[in-house]
Design an enzyme around this catalytic site. Sequence first.
Site, PDB file in Angstrom:
ATOM      1  N   HIS A   1      70.959  35.357  43.727  1.00  0.00           N
ATOM      2  CA  HIS A   1      71.974  34.319  43.503  1.00  0.00           C
ATOM      3  C   HIS A   1      73.281  34.609  44.232  1.00  0.00           C
ATOM      4  CE1 HIS A   1      69.951  31.912  40.317  1.00  0.00           C
ATOM      5  NE2 HIS A   1      69.210  33.005  40.269  1.00  0.00           N
TER       6      HIS A   1
ATOM      7  N   ASP B   1      80.997  33.997  47.980  1.00  0.00           N
ATOM      8  CA  ASP B   1      80.281  33.467  46.817  1.00  0.00           C
ATOM      9  C   ASP B   1      78.900  33.034  47.288  1.00  0.00           C
ATOM     10  OD1 ASP B   1      79.908  32.563  44.168  1.00  0.00           O
ATOM     11  OD2 ASP B   1      81.901  31.641  44.111  1.00  0.00           O
TER      12      ASP B   1
HETATM   13  P1  ADQ Z   1      78.785  32.601  39.131  1.00  0.00           P
HETATM   14  O1  ADQ Z   1      79.454  33.668  39.906  1.00  0.00           O
HETATM   15  O2  ADQ Z   1      78.911  32.696  37.672  1.00  0.00           O
HETATM   16  O3  ADQ Z   1      77.256  32.436  39.513  1.00  0.00           O
HETATM   17  P2  ADQ Z   1      79.207  29.667  39.758  1.00  0.00           P
HETATM   18  O4  ADQ Z   1      78.202  29.307  40.760  1.00  0.00           O
HETATM   19  O5  ADQ Z   1      80.508  29.000  40.010  1.00  0.00           O
HETATM   20  O6  ADQ Z   1      79.521  31.224  39.676  1.00  0.00           O
HETATM   21  O7  ADQ Z   1      78.642  29.237  38.362  1.00  0.00           O
HETATM   22  C1  ADQ Z   1      79.402  29.340  37.208  1.00  0.00           C
HETATM   23  C2  ADQ Z   1      78.923  28.327  36.152  1.00  0.00           C
HETATM   24  O8  ADQ Z   1      79.647  28.610  34.964  1.00  0.00           O
HETATM   25  C3  ADQ Z   1      79.249  26.897  36.531  1.00  0.00           C
HETATM   26  O9  ADQ Z   1      78.254  26.052  36.050  1.00  0.00           O
HETATM   27  C4  ADQ Z   1      80.580  26.623  35.823  1.00  0.00           C
HETATM   28  O10 ADQ Z   1      80.793  25.297  35.415  1.00  0.00           O
HETATM   29  C5  ADQ Z   1      80.492  27.533  34.627  1.00  0.00           C
HETATM   30  N1  ADQ Z   1      81.850  28.017  34.359  1.00  0.00           N
HETATM   31  C6  ADQ Z   1      82.647  28.707  35.202  1.00  0.00           C
HETATM   32  N2  ADQ Z   1      83.833  28.930  34.635  1.00  0.00           N
HETATM   33  C7  ADQ Z   1      83.794  28.370  33.420  1.00  0.00           C
HETATM   34  C8  ADQ Z   1      84.726  28.243  32.359  1.00  0.00           C
HETATM   35  N3  ADQ Z   1      85.953  28.701  32.486  1.00  0.00           N
HETATM   36  N4  ADQ Z   1      84.338  27.604  31.253  1.00  0.00           N
HETATM   37  C9  ADQ Z   1      83.103  27.092  31.161  1.00  0.00           C
HETATM   38  N5  ADQ Z   1      82.190  27.164  32.125  1.00  0.00           N
HETATM   39  C10 ADQ Z   1      82.525  27.784  33.236  1.00  0.00           C
HETATM   40  C11 ADQ Z   1      76.317  33.137  40.376  1.00  0.00           C
HETATM   41  C12 ADQ Z   1      76.757  33.311  41.819  1.00  0.00           C
HETATM   42  C13 ADQ Z   1      77.115  31.967  42.422  1.00  0.00           C
HETATM   43  C14 ADQ Z   1      75.933  31.016  42.307  1.00  0.00           C
HETATM   44  C15 ADQ Z   1      75.391  30.978  40.884  1.00  0.00           C
HETATM   45  C16 ADQ Z   1      74.091  30.203  40.789  1.00  0.00           C
HETATM   46  O11 ADQ Z   1      77.856  34.205  41.909  1.00  0.00           O
HETATM   47  O12 ADQ Z   1      77.481  32.109  43.795  1.00  0.00           O
HETATM   48  O13 ADQ Z   1      76.346  29.713  42.680  1.00  0.00           O
HETATM   49  O14 ADQ Z   1      75.139  32.288  40.398  1.00  0.00           O
HETATM   50  O15 ADQ Z   1      73.140  30.661  41.696  1.00  0.00           O
END
Ligand code: ADQ
Length: 441
Positions: free
Chosen positions: A156, A350
Amino acid sequence: MSRLIIVSNRVPRPRERTQPAGGLAIALNEAIRTRETMWFGWSGAHDGAAGPGPQVVTQGNVTFATIDIPATAFRGYYEGYSNSTLWPLLHSRVGLTLFRREDQAAYRAVNAQFADALVGLLRPDDTIWVHDYQLIPLGRMLRDRGVTRRIGFFLHVPFPAPQLFDCLPQAGELLADLGCYDVIGMQTQTDADNLNAMLSAQGVAVRARAYPIGIDPVAFAAAARRAAAGPEARRLLDSLAGRALILGVDRLDYSKGLPERLAGYERLLRRFPEHHARVTMLQIAPVSRGDVSQYRTLRRELYEMAGRINGEHADVDWMPLRFLTRTVSRATLAGYLRLARVGLVTPLRDGMNLVAKEYVAAQDPENPGALVLSRFAGAAQELSDAILINPYDPDEIAEALHLALTMGAAERIRGWQRMNAAVLGNTAADWARRFLGDLER
Ligand code: ADQ
């Protein structure tokens, strides 16, 4: 159709099982809904009170099987090797990477514990899909225990340039581990190219391919529409008193470029005073990995910056920055994203960044906001119509924010339509289907 086995560090907690909240649970929702599935991973507990074997609970067509991990092994496996070695290294942050033999040993021991517990639950025709950097050795360990079925692995997070990954003392061993999977999936072609260069140098035959992950945009848009009319969004809207909202939403993680983001906003306030008292930035950054020291240091730095920005720029009736380290529900978040005139996503690196896609999906098609997006997020490959920035340059962030805040409706609509088509064209369900299609071919 054969049974699908999902393996990830964590499995959804019982209350998340009917209403998935985490990214992976949502992404896999359709794949698991439509076939018999077992989801295997860590229970979240250390004590082994439930006994040494896996705890198995079936709900509908999904079986959740979890194991406890002893606290000492967990520290080395999770806080140590996973989050202090692999996480920074895979995000190209060699300077933050800790190399400790004892962490590596704990990482391999916990992966072996996963393999031992999982092997007893498998049927001969299962398809196994392993997720993320915590579990790279698992495929090989299953093979060592006689599993011959198809095993796929999806990373991921990004994969760094070969020169950086080569700094890892055990790089060769992890590459050999990856060589035991039938399919290796990465978020972008760049990640796949970086890993493939190393695999071929190592003489490993298998090659990684790009399977960019998506969201469920139709459901997210509906949730955003509903929530934007609800009490939480109302409360935020009322408090803005007509000011434009710049919104950032991330786990509090150094990969997300949060100090750089605040510096960019501070630069906007200095260089473009016309936005004074006309704009409010809300950053929601729930604490993550609070037991790892780099994360605690980052939190202190952000509190200090937020205090300074407000101290220097606030007025008696205007706070330029609101900085929250608590989480908000997904529904509320969807509503906030819809209200935001600017979505600000500035990771230094990311894998994908789902928030960028969620921001696009949440917008009002008649009056969408603008997305300012780091070109170092995997999402920038598909969302090339965002205002792309280099997050290391606060002036570039400030200029992009100024552009986003002053952009006319026609231009915002044009950009949003292209981005929305990209988000709709590659959903979470498409991602799972493509990966599993290749794994089971
Ligand atoms: P993450 O690093 O956790 O994921 P991201 O892809 O942005 O980053 O996903 C986070 C999820 O958590 C999103 O659905 C978002 O809405 C939710 N989220 C974030 N902050 C939040 C908050 N303050 N309150 C509630 N919900 C929140 C890892 C990798 C990423 C990759 C994903 C999926 O680091 O690059 O996109 O996995 O593969």
